[in-house]
Design a protein around this motif. Sequence first.
Motif, PDB file in Angstrom:
ATOM      1  N   GLN A   7      40.116  26.289  98.873  1.00 50.85           N
ATOM      2  CA  GLN A   7      39.182  27.050  99.696  1.00 50.85           C
ATOM      3  C   GLN A   7      38.531  28.151  98.860  1.00 50.85           C
ATOM      4  O   GLN A   7      39.167  28.743  97.987  1.00 50.85           O
ATOM      5  CB  GLN A   7      39.890  27.659 100.905  1.00 50.85           C
ATOM      6  N   ARG A   8      37.267  28.427  99.131  1.00 51.63           N
ATOM      7  CA  ARG A   8      36.484  29.392  98.341  1.00 51.63           C
ATOM      8  C   ARG A   8      37.196  30.727  98.193  1.00 51.63           C
ATOM      9  O   ARG A   8      37.311  31.280  97.089  1.00 51.63           O
ATOM     10  CB  ARG A   8      35.119  29.603  99.004  1.00 51.63           C
ATOM     11  N   GLU A   9      37.683  31.307  99.296  1.00 53.09           N
ATOM     12  CA  GLU A   9      38.292  32.643  99.264  1.00 53.09           C
ATOM     13  C   GLU A   9      39.580  32.665  98.443  1.00 53.09           C
ATOM     14  O   GLU A   9      39.902  33.688  97.818  1.00 53.09           O
ATOM     15  CB  GLU A   9      38.572  33.138 100.686  1.00 53.09           C
ATOM     16  N   ASP A  49      55.804  26.700  99.216  1.00 59.38           N
ATOM     17  CA  ASP A  49      55.319  25.504  99.931  1.00 59.38           C
ATOM     18  C   ASP A  49      54.333  24.646  99.141  1.00 59.38           C
ATOM     19  O   ASP A  49      54.068  23.510  99.515  1.00 59.38           O
ATOM     20  CB  ASP A  49      54.659  25.883 101.281  1.00 59.38           C
ATOM     21  N   ALA A  50      53.733  25.135  98.084  1.00 60.83           N
ATOM     22  CA  ALA A  50      52.759  24.349  97.322  1.00 60.83           C
ATOM     23  C   ALA A  50      53.478  23.454  96.321  1.00 60.83           C
ATOM     24  O   ALA A  50      54.436  23.864  95.666  1.00 60.83           O
ATOM     25  CB  ALA A  50      51.784  25.264  96.591  1.00 60.83           C
ATOM     26  N   GLU A  51      52.995  22.207  96.183  1.00 56.10           N
ATOM     27  CA  GLU A  51      53.593  21.278  95.229  1.00 56.10           C
ATOM     28  C   GLU A  51      53.149  21.597  93.797  1.00 56.10           C
ATOM     29  O   GLU A  51      53.886  21.412  92.838  1.00 56.10           O
ATOM     30  CB  GLU A  51      53.209  19.840  95.576  1.00 56.10           C
ATOM     31  N   TYR A  52      51.918  22.106  93.681  1.00 57.46           N
ATOM     32  CA  TYR A  52      51.376  22.472  92.364  1.00 57.46           C
ATOM     33  C   TYR A  52      50.838  23.896  92.408  1.00 57.46           C
ATOM     34  O   TYR A  52      50.524  24.425  93.469  1.00 57.46           O
ATOM     35  CB  TYR A  52      50.232  21.527  91.966  1.00 57.46           C
ATOM     36  N   LYS A  53      50.723  24.472  91.241  1.00 55.21           N
ATOM     37  CA  LYS A  53      50.041  25.767  91.128  1.00 55.21           C
ATOM     38  C   LYS A  53      49.118  25.732  89.917  1.00 55.21           C
ATOM     39  O   LYS A  53      49.350  24.974  88.961  1.00 55.21           O
ATOM     40  CB  LYS A  53      51.021  26.923  91.025  1.00 55.21           C
ATOM     41  N   GLY A  73      47.261  19.224  98.794  1.00 55.80           N
ATOM     42  CA  GLY A  73      46.476  18.000  98.907  1.00 55.80           C
ATOM     43  C   GLY A  73      46.510  17.183  97.625  1.00 55.80           C
ATOM     44  O   GLY A  73      47.462  17.250  96.837  1.00 55.80           O
ATOM     45  N   GLU A  74      45.427  16.442  97.396  1.00 56.83           N
ATOM     46  CA  GLU A  74      45.354  15.562  96.230  1.00 56.83           C
ATOM     47  C   GLU A  74      45.064  16.372  94.977  1.00 56.83           C
ATOM     48  O   GLU A  74      44.017  16.989  94.838  1.00 56.83           O
ATOM     49  CB  GLU A  74      44.249  14.514  96.434  1.00 56.83           C
ATOM     50  N   VAL A  75      46.020  16.357  94.052  1.00 57.61           N
ATOM     51  CA  VAL A  75      45.920  17.165  92.836  1.00 57.61           C
ATOM     52  C   VAL A  75      46.293  16.317  91.630  1.00 57.61           C
ATOM     53  O   VAL A  75      47.239  15.539  91.675  1.00 57.61           O
ATOM     54  CB  VAL A  75      46.856  18.400  92.896  1.00 57.61           C
ATOM     55  N   PRO A  95      28.948  29.306 100.567  1.00 54.53           N
ATOM     56  CA  PRO A  95      29.235  29.822 101.929  1.00 54.53           C
ATOM     57  C   PRO A  95      30.706  30.179 102.100  1.00 54.53           C
ATOM     58  O   PRO A  95      31.587  29.510 101.550  1.00 54.53           O
ATOM     59  CB  PRO A  95      28.847  28.651 102.842  1.00 54.53           C
ATOM     60  N   GLU A  96      30.964  31.223 102.860  1.00 49.06           N
ATOM     61  CA  GLU A  96      32.339  31.634 103.131  1.00 49.06           C
ATOM     62  C   GLU A  96      33.074  30.534 103.886  1.00 49.06           C
ATOM     63  O   GLU A  96      32.519  29.870 104.756  1.00 49.06           O
ATOM     64  CB  GLU A  96      32.363  32.930 103.949  1.00 49.06           C
ATOM     65  N   GLY A  97      34.344  30.352 103.543  1.00 49.11           N
ATOM     66  CA  GLY A  97      35.191  29.388 104.246  1.00 49.11           C
ATOM     67  C   GLY A  97      35.055  27.954 103.780  1.00 49.11           C
ATOM     68  O   GLY A  97      35.808  27.087 104.244  1.00 49.11           O
ATOM     69  N   CYS A  98      34.129  27.671 102.870  1.00 50.97           N
ATOM     70  CA  CYS A  98      33.943  26.283 102.445  1.00 50.97           C
ATOM     71  C   CYS A  98      35.057  25.861 101.498  1.00 50.97           C
ATOM     72  O   CYS A  98      35.736  26.686 100.888  1.00 50.97           O
ATOM     73  CB  CYS A  98      32.587  26.098 101.772  1.00 50.97           C
ATOM     74  N   PHE A  99      35.243  24.540 101.373  1.00 52.28           N
ATOM     75  CA  PHE A  99      36.218  23.990 100.437  1.00 52.28           C
ATOM     76  C   PHE A  99      35.495  23.504  99.192  1.00 52.28           C
ATOM     77  O   PHE A  99      34.409  22.928  99.260  1.00 52.28           O
ATOM     78  CB  PHE A  99      37.003  22.845 101.075  1.00 52.28           C
ATOM     79  N   ILE A 100      36.104  23.783  98.047  1.00 52.39           N
ATOM     80  CA  ILE A 100      35.515  23.437  96.755  1.00 52.39           C
ATOM     81  C   ILE A 100      36.341  22.320  96.130  1.00 52.39           C
ATOM     82  O   ILE A 100      37.574  22.380  96.099  1.00 52.39           O
ATOM     83  CB  ILE A 100      35.490  24.669  95.833  1.00 52.39           C
ATOM     84  N   TYR A 101      35.649  21.316  95.613  1.00 52.90           N
ATOM     85  CA  TYR A 101      36.284  20.196  94.929  1.00 52.90           C
ATOM     86  C   TYR A 101      35.897  20.267  93.451  1.00 52.90           C
ATOM     87  O   TYR A 101      34.709  20.313  93.118  1.00 52.90           O
ATOM     88  CB  TYR A 101      35.841  18.866  95.513  1.00 52.90           C
ATOM     89  N   ILE A 102      36.875  20.272  92.579  1.00 52.46           N
ATOM     90  CA  ILE A 102      36.612  20.282  91.142  1.00 52.46           C
ATOM     91  C   ILE A 102      37.286  19.076  90.513  1.00 52.46           C
ATOM     92  O   ILE A 102      38.470  18.801  90.748  1.00 52.46           O
ATOM     93  CB  ILE A 102      37.109  21.589  90.492  1.00 52.46           C
ATOM     94  N   GLU A 103      36.514  18.342  89.700  1.00 52.94           N
ATOM     95  CA  GLU A 103      37.030  17.142  89.044  1.00 52.94           C
ATOM     96  C   GLU A 103      36.502  17.080  87.617  1.00 52.94           C
ATOM     97  O   GLU A 103      35.320  17.306  87.353  1.00 52.94           O
ATOM     98  CB  GLU A 103      36.620  15.883  89.807  1.00 52.94           C
ATOM     99  N   GLU A 104      37.399  16.781  86.703  1.00 52.19           N
ATOM    100  CA  GLU A 104      37.029  16.669  85.294  1.00 52.19           C
ATOM    101  C   GLU A 104      36.360  15.328  85.040  1.00 52.19           C
ATOM    102  O   GLU A 104      36.778  14.290  85.571  1.00 52.19           O
ATOM    103  CB  GLU A 104      38.291  16.803  84.430  1.00 52.19           C
ATOM    104  N   ALA A 105      35.309  15.319  84.219  1.00 45.64           N
ATOM    105  CA  ALA A 105      34.593  14.088  83.885  1.00 45.64           C
ATOM    106  C   ALA A 105      35.447  13.212  82.969  1.00 45.64           C
ATOM    107  O   ALA A 105      36.300  13.719  82.228  1.00 45.64           O
ATOM    108  CB  ALA A 105      33.275  14.420  83.200  1.00 45.64           C
ATOM    109  N   PRO A 106      35.230  11.902  82.992  1.00 42.83           N
ATOM    110  CA  PRO A 106      36.017  10.994  82.149  1.00 42.83           C
ATOM    111  C   PRO A 106      35.943  11.326  80.661  1.00 42.83           C
ATOM    112  O   PRO A 106      36.920  11.134  79.930  1.00 42.83           O
ATOM    113  CB  PRO A 106      35.399   9.621  82.441  1.00 42.83           C
TER     114      PRO A 106
END
Length: 404
Positions: A7-9, A49-53, A73-75, A95-106
């Motif tokens: 999440q953005r925040e 509670d988080a599986e990854y950090k 989630g999926e990490v 925008p506030e409250g939005c979810f951000i997805y980051i993925e490394e290129a091949p």
Amino acid sequence: MMKFRIQRENFIKPLEQISGSVGTNQKEPITQNVLMKIVPNDPTGPIKDAEYKMFMICTDTEIELVSEVGLFGEVEQGAITVEAKKLVTIIKSLPEGCFIYIEEAPDKKSITLSTERNKFSLSTLPAEQFPEIEILASSYSLKIKASTLLEMMKTTSFAIPQENYRVALKGMCFNIRQDRGSKRDLDIYTSDAHRANIQRAELEEDCVFPEDFSGRCSFILPKKTVSEVIRLLNEFSKDKAFLDSVIELFIGRTCFRTEINGVTVISCLIDSDYPNILMIVPNNCNRVLTLDRESFKNSLERVKILCNTLNNAVELIVVNSTITIKAKNSLHEEAVEHIIAEYEGDDFSLAYKADYLIDICKNMTAKKIKISMTTNSNSAKVEAVAGEGEPVSQACYVVSRIVL
């Protein structure tokens, strides 16, 4: 390939807390990046509670700031670096409250940052090239209340010069002293060779040194590290529980480490001997002026307008209990102002740099201050006078006189 969702925040706050330490050296562009490294989370640590950090690290090779955030989630584990200021600017604009997805290129040369309505492609540099500061074993540690450390550092840091031919003066000296039984106290010194600031406070616990310890009972933090520590302490200062908490400073032979509300600060130390500041503090003073701090500051700021720009000096002319503050410049313009002080002694006239006296008044909170000097003194000592209900300040400021 590294990827995560956040999440953005939850992303922007820890990133902003560390991004001030990014490098500015164009010859080392990777120091302008933030290293993001995902690892399995230890559930016994601060993140539950988080599986990854994810660790986020910024550095300029002399100071390193580290923050961490839990991922859900999926990490996919991995490590990447991307330009820090660019990343902060993009995330803040979302925008506030939005979810951000980051993925490394091949090809591992870029990342994709996307939301439901946005998509950005940012170039990366290899994570293995990122210059992390080597953390050596600590020789000893200090424990001090957060509010005390903030007060000590804020009220002395303004005397650290931007440039100085003496390497030691480019930082803040922390000196552990033992002069009352077994209790160890902490002194903080700063100086630019024309003025000196001294603060003293008790440590929360006795500082224990290893039996084979043969190093100095002092260390010097660089100016940038001082600024970052003050900034972090100040950021959390609205939380009374934080101010009452104890900060532990770990000191090694060449580096310093501490944690401030989840942000780890790692810094190289200045390898030099700090001059003996206490040698210049006037003692057995026979000229002691007691005056209203705010009135004195306001008078100095008004008179300073017509100071000579070459030395920025104001002359203090003391006759009985009246102080005349006087300044004049090369255009023969002149400013004169009179204030009343509590004083018994001989009449005298001495000049000091106006900004130095103003800085001291701005960094003190006591209603009254006293300025002390000897008949043959080249320096003046400024201290707080504790009024009713005011805390007793251990701060001491020394200012060298100017010969007009």
